[in-house]
Write an enzyme that holds these catalytic residues in place. Structure first.
Site, mmCIF file in Angstrom:
data_model
loop_
_atom_site.group_PDB
_atom_site.id
_atom_site.type_symbol
_atom_site.label_atom_id
_atom_site.label_comp_id
_atom_site.label_asym_id
_atom_site.label_seq_id
_atom_site.Cartn_x
_atom_site.Cartn_y
_atom_site.Cartn_z
ATOM 1 C CE LYS A 140 -3.738 -2.479 2.255
ATOM 2 N NZ LYS A 140 -4.439 -2.828 3.513
ATOM 3 C CD GLN A 142 -3.109 -4.216 6.651
ATOM 4 O OE1 GLN A 142 -3.094 -3.225 5.917
ATOM 5 N NE2 GLN A 142 -3.680 -5.357 6.285
ATOM 6 C CG ASP A 180 -9.633 -0.003 5.018
ATOM 7 O OD1 ASP A 180 -9.423 -0.292 3.811
ATOM 8 O OD2 ASP A 180 -8.853 -0.296 5.935
#
Ligand code: NAD
Length: 311
Positions: free
Chosen positions: A63, A107, A130
């Site tokens: 990422k 994460q 997200d």
């Protein structure tokens, strides 16, 4: 529906997620450059990684590399495995309050003992790249503008390359997780598909899948979807990522569908090279979207509007 045919029979089109992701990333890079020129600030993503989980380290590394390539500034917060919930909440509060941070990503999975829901719910919904915050989940379920989870968003973009008009299509989603199955079902419903959501306890899954024009499988079960379940011309989006070790000790990745049995399908996504690359590209796209929205929200009002609002 756009599908290829071969001598009167179907020859499945392989939907190339790598090249679609590349063009999305190039598009985001252009947007990021325009945004920086226009505003004097770089779109910025804060990534929080707790502990040493090897898979998480790899995902975060990918990422961050993708951000760099797209001209998105990234700030890493790599924290020790014994970081407390309170310390994490304080960090999120700080990132929420920082106008230079446009996106926040924690994460997952978190080390044992930490409460992921509490952390995700603490992220400012405007920075929730997200799309996991209940506000964004609510927006998705009511069909209003918000940040959409990256993998489901990527699934829809892949489908759009082979489907012209979703209306009235029969879609079956296999898996009902909050991060893939449920949001992808809502997105398909929003496009006016008739959607069936299935899960581990669903009876007669093969019969349900046989009726489908679109199948999105996110079960984490290698080879679950057999070719004999697939109606000729149907489209399969395979989200599954399963690490398999063969008898020679070699490790490789397979999806949830038996890709070698799909020649009669209309189209399908390969694993790897299908949904996976789109997830990272959609994260960049969401960060860009969040940056634009926040900049607009913080930008000084034009003079005439200021005059109106002070009256
Ligand atoms: P999850 O474990 O949270 O959910 C799996 C779902 O599948 C559950 O609802 C379960 O009931 C259902 N299921 C499991 N086995 C089934 C079966 N035999 N029949 C019917 N339903 C079954 O998983 P998740 O987080 O949604 O991820 C699913 C898969 O997608 C995993 O392989 C994961 O690695 C992969 N994934 C890929 C990406 C990507 O970027 N490509 C992103 C997220 C997840």
């Amino acid at each position: 529906m756009l599908v290829s045919s071969h001598q009167g029979s179907f020859m499945a089109k392989i939907i190339d997620g790598k090249s679609l992701a590349l063009s999305l990333r190039e598009n985001v890079a252009e947007q990021a450059a325009d945004f920086s020129d226009e505003t004097g600030i770089a779109p910025t993503l804060a990534v929080v990684l707790i502990g040493e989980d090897p898979a998480s380290q790899i995902y975060v590394g990918r990422k961050l590399a993708a951000c760099r390539k797209a001209g998105i500034n990234s700030i890493e917060h790599r924290l020790a495995v014994d970081t407390t919930q309170e310390e994490l909440l304080t960090l999120i509060d700080r990132l929420n309050a920082d106008d230079c941070v446009h996106g926040i990503l924690v994460q997952l999975p978190l080390p044992p003992g930490l409460n992921a829901n509490e952390l995700l719910n603490r992220i400012d919904p405007a920075k929730d790249v997200d799309g996991f915050h209940p506000v964004n989940v609510g927006r998705l379920s009511t069909g209003t503008e918000g940040l959409i989870p990256c993998t489901p968003l990527g699934c829809m973009m892949l489908l759009e390359t082979v489907v012209e008009d979703f209306r009235g299509m029969q879609a079956v989603v296999i898996g009902k997780s909050n991060i893939v199955g449920k949001p992808v079902a809502l997105l398909l419903l929003e496009r006016e598909c008739t959607v069936t959501v299935t899960h581990i306890l669903t009876r007669d899954l093969d019969r349900i899948v046989r009726a489908a024009d679109i199948i999105v499988v996110a079960a984490g079960s290698p080879g679950l979807v057999r070719g004999s379940w697939i109606k000729p011309g149907a489209i399969i989006i395979d989200v599954g990522i399963n690490r398999i070790t063969n008898e020679r000790g070699e490790t490789y990745i397979v999806g949830d569908a038996c890709s070698e049995e799909l020649s009669h399908a209309g189209a399908y996504t390969p694993v790897p090279g299908g949904v996976g690359p789109m997830t990272v590209a959609c994260l960049l796209s969401n960060t860009m979207k969040a940056a634009r929205h926040q900049y607009r929200a913080l930008a000084p009002m034009p003079v005439d509007q200021e005059a109106v609002s002070s009256n």
